[in-house]
Motif scaffolding. Structure first.
Motif, PDB file in Angstrom:
ATOM      1  N   LEU A  74     127.724  -3.001 -90.613  1.00  0.00           N
ATOM      2  CA  LEU A  74     127.174  -4.465 -90.191  1.00  0.00           C
ATOM      3  C   LEU A  74     125.730  -4.630 -90.800  1.00  0.00           C
ATOM      4  CD1 LEU A  74     127.069  -6.993 -88.323  1.00  0.00           C
ATOM      5  CD2 LEU A  74     126.008  -5.444 -86.495  1.00  0.00           C
ATOM      6  N   MET A  75     125.818  -5.667 -91.581  1.00  0.00           N
ATOM      7  CA  MET A  75     124.531  -6.157 -92.011  1.00  0.00           C
ATOM      8  C   MET A  75     123.898  -7.570 -91.263  1.00  0.00           C
ATOM      9  SD  MET A  75     125.614  -5.707 -95.915  1.00  0.00           S
ATOM     10  CE  MET A  75     124.088  -5.905 -96.906  1.00  0.00           C
ATOM     11  N   ILE A  76     122.766  -7.625 -91.278  1.00  0.00           N
ATOM     12  CA  ILE A  76     122.122  -8.641 -90.255  1.00  0.00           C
ATOM     13  C   ILE A  76     120.799  -9.014 -91.072  1.00  0.00           C
ATOM     14  CG2 ILE A  76     121.170  -9.171 -88.109  1.00  0.00           C
ATOM     15  CD1 ILE A  76     122.458  -6.823 -87.007  1.00  0.00           C
ATOM     16  N   VAL A  99     122.463  -2.336 -91.258  1.00  0.00           N
ATOM     17  CA  VAL A  99     121.533  -2.639 -92.455  1.00  0.00           C
ATOM     18  C   VAL A  99     120.743  -3.861 -92.009  1.00  0.00           C
ATOM     19  CG1 VAL A  99     121.073  -3.251 -94.842  1.00  0.00           C
ATOM     20  CG2 VAL A  99     122.666  -1.320 -94.078  1.00  0.00           C
ATOM     21  N   ALA A 100     119.547  -3.875 -91.886  1.00  0.00           N
ATOM     22  CA  ALA A 100     118.820  -5.215 -91.950  1.00  0.00           C
ATOM     23  C   ALA A 100     118.681  -5.743 -93.461  1.00  0.00           C
ATOM     24  CB  ALA A 100     117.522  -4.759 -91.274  1.00  0.00           C
ATOM     25  N   TYR A 101     119.181  -6.729 -93.547  1.00  0.00           N
ATOM     26  CA  TYR A 101     118.897  -7.464 -95.082  1.00  0.00           C
ATOM     27  C   TYR A 101     117.894  -8.576 -94.898  1.00  0.00           C
ATOM     28  CZ  TYR A 101     120.705  -9.460 -99.259  1.00  0.00           C
ATOM     29  OH  TYR A 101     120.772 -10.023-100.688  1.00  0.00           O
ATOM     30  N   GLU A 102     116.951  -8.322 -95.824  1.00  0.00           N
ATOM     31  CA  GLU A 102     115.569  -9.133 -96.041  1.00  0.00           C
ATOM     32  C   GLU A 102     114.945  -9.347 -94.902  1.00  0.00           C
ATOM     33  OE1 GLU A 102     114.270  -9.475 -98.488  1.00  0.00           O
ATOM     34  OE2 GLU A 102     113.979 -11.787 -99.236  1.00  0.00           O
ATOM     35  N   ASP A 109     117.080   3.946 -86.553  1.00  0.00           N
ATOM     36  CA  ASP A 109     118.479   4.228 -87.314  1.00  0.00           C
ATOM     37  C   ASP A 109     119.009   3.012 -88.117  1.00  0.00           C
ATOM     38  OD1 ASP A 109     118.442   6.530 -86.075  1.00  0.00           O
ATOM     39  OD2 ASP A 109     118.997   5.807 -84.091  1.00  0.00           O
ATOM     40  N   VAL A 110     118.124   1.971 -88.486  1.00  0.00           N
ATOM     41  CA  VAL A 110     118.658   0.651 -89.155  1.00  0.00           C
ATOM     42  C   VAL A 110     117.944   0.881 -90.565  1.00  0.00           C
ATOM     43  CG1 VAL A 110     118.070  -1.825 -89.379  1.00  0.00           C
ATOM     44  CG2 VAL A 110     118.824  -0.716 -87.177  1.00  0.00           C
ATOM     45  N   THR A 111     118.768   0.576 -91.491  1.00  0.00           N
ATOM     46  CA  THR A 111     118.195   0.782 -92.697  1.00  0.00           C
ATOM     47  C   THR A 111     117.693  -0.630 -93.464  1.00  0.00           C
ATOM     48  OG1 THR A 111     119.966   2.727 -93.385  1.00  0.00           O
ATOM     49  CG2 THR A 111     118.666   1.364 -95.354  1.00  0.00           C
ATOM     50  N   TYR A 112     116.587  -0.713 -94.010  1.00  0.00           N
ATOM     51  CA  TYR A 112     115.908  -1.922 -94.452  1.00  0.00           C
ATOM     52  C   TYR A 112     116.202  -2.196 -95.779  1.00  0.00           C
ATOM     53  CZ  TYR A 112     111.904  -5.368 -94.690  1.00  0.00           C
ATOM     54  OH  TYR A 112     111.303  -6.536 -94.863  1.00  0.00           O
ATOM     55  N   VAL A 113     116.877  -3.496 -96.063  1.00  0.00           N
ATOM     56  CA  VAL A 113     116.679  -3.648 -97.432  1.00  0.00           C
ATOM     57  C   VAL A 113     116.236  -5.182 -97.759  1.00  0.00           C
ATOM     58  CG1 VAL A 113     118.458  -4.182 -99.458  1.00  0.00           C
ATOM     59  CG2 VAL A 113     118.894  -2.417 -97.949  1.00  0.00           C
ATOM     60  N   ALA A 114     115.461  -5.101 -98.885  1.00  0.00           N
ATOM     61  CA  ALA A 114     114.495  -6.130 -98.840  1.00  0.00           C
ATOM     62  C   ALA A 114     113.664  -6.452-100.288  1.00  0.00           C
ATOM     63  CB  ALA A 114     113.647  -6.538 -97.560  1.00  0.00           C
ATOM     64  N   PHE A 115     113.192  -7.532-100.517  1.00  0.00           N
ATOM     65  CA  PHE A 115     112.064  -7.512-101.384  1.00  0.00           C
ATOM     66  C   PHE A 115     110.695  -7.291-100.585  1.00  0.00           C
ATOM     67  CE2 PHE A 115     115.124  -9.857-103.967  1.00  0.00           C
ATOM     68  CZ  PHE A 115     114.860  -9.423-105.271  1.00  0.00           C
ATOM     69  N   ASP A 116     109.942  -6.541-101.569  1.00  0.00           N
ATOM     70  CA  ASP A 116     108.618  -6.181-100.968  1.00  0.00           C
ATOM     71  C   ASP A 116     107.886  -7.334-100.143  1.00  0.00           C
ATOM     72  OD1 ASP A 116     105.952  -5.407 -99.988  1.00  0.00           O
ATOM     73  OD2 ASP A 116     105.967  -3.914-101.996  1.00  0.00           O
ATOM     74  N   PRO A 117     107.658  -7.350 -98.896  1.00  0.00           N
ATOM     75  CA  PRO A 117     107.278  -8.775 -98.297  1.00  0.00           C
ATOM     76  C   PRO A 117     105.774  -8.756 -98.555  1.00  0.00           C
ATOM     77  CG  PRO A 117     107.755  -7.274 -96.510  1.00  0.00           C
ATOM     78  CD  PRO A 117     108.400  -6.790 -97.720  1.00  0.00           C
ATOM     79  N   VAL A 118     105.038  -7.639 -98.472  1.00  0.00           N
ATOM     80  CA  VAL A 118     103.474  -7.608 -98.590  1.00  0.00           C
ATOM     81  C   VAL A 118     103.309  -8.158-100.100  1.00  0.00           C
ATOM     82  CG1 VAL A 118     101.449  -6.186 -98.363  1.00  0.00           C
ATOM     83  CG2 VAL A 118     103.377  -5.806 -96.990  1.00  0.00           C
ATOM     84  N   GLU A 264     125.598  -2.118-102.549  1.00  0.00           N
ATOM     85  CA  GLU A 264     125.660  -0.757-102.829  1.00  0.00           C
ATOM     86  C   GLU A 264     125.189   0.159-101.605  1.00  0.00           C
ATOM     87  OE1 GLU A 264     123.447  -0.872-106.533  1.00  0.00           O
ATOM     88  OE2 GLU A 264     125.201  -1.680-107.671  1.00  0.00           O
ATOM     89  N   VAL A 265     124.202  -0.294-101.246  1.00  0.00           N
ATOM     90  CA  VAL A 265     123.582   0.711 -99.967  1.00  0.00           C
ATOM     91  C   VAL A 265     124.668   0.907 -98.677  1.00  0.00           C
ATOM     92  CG1 VAL A 265     121.808   0.522 -98.354  1.00  0.00           C
ATOM     93  CG2 VAL A 265     121.101   0.284-100.670  1.00  0.00           C
ATOM     94  N   VAL A 266     125.019  -0.311 -98.380  1.00  0.00           N
ATOM     95  CA  VAL A 266     125.858  -0.408 -97.275  1.00  0.00           C
ATOM     96  C   VAL A 266     127.155   0.720 -97.443  1.00  0.00           C
ATOM     97  CG1 VAL A 266     127.358  -2.585 -97.567  1.00  0.00           C
ATOM     98  CG2 VAL A 266     126.800  -1.588 -95.296  1.00  0.00           C
TER      99      VAL A 266
END
Length: 336
Positions: A74-76, A99-102, A109-118, A264-266
């Motif tokens: 599941l991606m969210i 997977v938490a997307y963006e 236990d959730v993998t975070y995939v994003a552009f660096d927000p800072v 790819e990550v998921v």
């Protein structure tokens, strides 16, 4: 009932990935989805998408429907990072990785995939302070329920706080933008301009949508083009505003690249790979709760009038769309 969006369904024995979008109406999410689908297609996979239409309750219902479809992961893109936790736990307890997307969901236990927000916030503030090194600043933040908002603000503050302390900059107003909606950003900016009697020298807007609302308010006050405005994402309309001189910078996030990374990550997680061993993985503990989770983040790119050719050369935008309404000696080089 979940709202089905266009999906790629190549083979029944490939990975089945559910995607819950907070609001699929934003321009960029369609590009992200295409990238995710491209990555899954190579493995004969299937993406099943739902649109929560900015409703936390609908997102919870959508996820229930996705889980009922026997998905492998599941991606969210979360509408509310706190409310979503119950749905996340339900998925994880069912053996479905998340997977938490963006938009970050703070859970170990959730993998975070994003552009660096800072870094997004730093890019915005560097460009705006370069145009307005002193004066009255307004900060138009993103949604109060999205951790990404806090990260962007953190990056902005890293740059402007020393200038505030030196007395060069005064932040005269800060306002959240419910749902990241441009109409809310415009209304907030109009109210601020009224209170400040239009005495505003720069605006740090959290993304290109809010920047569009800000620019509309500035146009109403006769200030568009005179007040530097930031954004992020690289929306077509925002890039055109940069070419026309009403927006200063966007932190461009090539979401084709992020979508493919997410896909790819998921699939690697579905195949049993530990997220922490995926190339580029790092421990991420910058959230409000300080919870450590695995993250894979990409770097955004600062786009201003000086390097608009970058997005044209990348095939992100056509010269026609970029330069619509742009003419004269003041046109950026990309439009000459």
């Amino acid at each position: 009932m979940a709202t089905a969006l266009p999906m790629t369904a190549i083979a029944q024995d490939g990975p089945r990935v559910g995607m819950s979008w907070a609001n699929f109406q934003e321009e960029r999410w369609k590009i992200d989805q295409a990238g995710i689908e491209a990555a899954l297609e190579e493995l004969g996979g299937e993406l099943i998408s739902t649109d929560a239409q900015s409703s936390s309750s609908k997102q919870a219902s959508d996820i229930e429907s996705l889980l009922a479809r026997d998905i492998d992961a599941l991606m969210i893109v979360s509408q509310d990072s706190e409310t979503i936790l119950a749905s996340v736990e339900r998925a994880l307890n069912s053996g479905v990785p998340v997977v938490a997307y963006e938009r970050q969901i703070e859970h170990p236990d959730v993998t975070y995939v994003a552009f660096d927000p800072v870094e997004v916030g730093r890019i915005q503030a560097r460009a705006v302070t370069g145009e307005a090194p002193e004066g009255n600043y307004v900060i138009i933040k993103g949604s109060p329920t999205d951790p990404y908002t806090t990260y962007v603000l953190q990056g902005q503050r890293e740059i402007i706080d020393p200038m505030v302390e030196a007395g060069d900059i005064e932040v005269v107003a800060e306002q959240f933008t419910d749902g990241w909606l441009p109409s809310n950003a415009q209304r907030n900016m109009e109210q601020i301009l009224t209170v400040e009697d239009n005495d505003v020298d720069a605006v740090l807007a959290a993304n290109d949508g809010t920047a569009g609302g800000v620019v509309a308010a500035l146009e109403g006050a006769g200030l568009a083009g005179d007040v530097p405005v930031s954004g992020q994402d690289g929306d077509i309309a925002a890039l055109n505003r940069i070419a026309r001189g009403t927006q200063t910078v966007t932190a461009w996030k090539d979401t084709r690249e992020l979508g493919r990374l997410g896909g790819e990550v998921v699939t690697k997680i579905i195949d049993g790979e530990d997220p922490a061993t995926i190339e580029g993985a790092q421990d991420w503990d910058k959230g409000a709760q300080g919870i450590t989770q695995t993250a894979i983040v990409l770097s955004p790119v600062a786009i201003t009038r000086d390097n608009l050719d970058v997005v044209v050369d990348a095939g992100w935008i056509s010269t026609e769309d970029l330069c619509q309404g742009v003419s004269g000696d003041g046109a950026p080089e990309a439009c000459q």
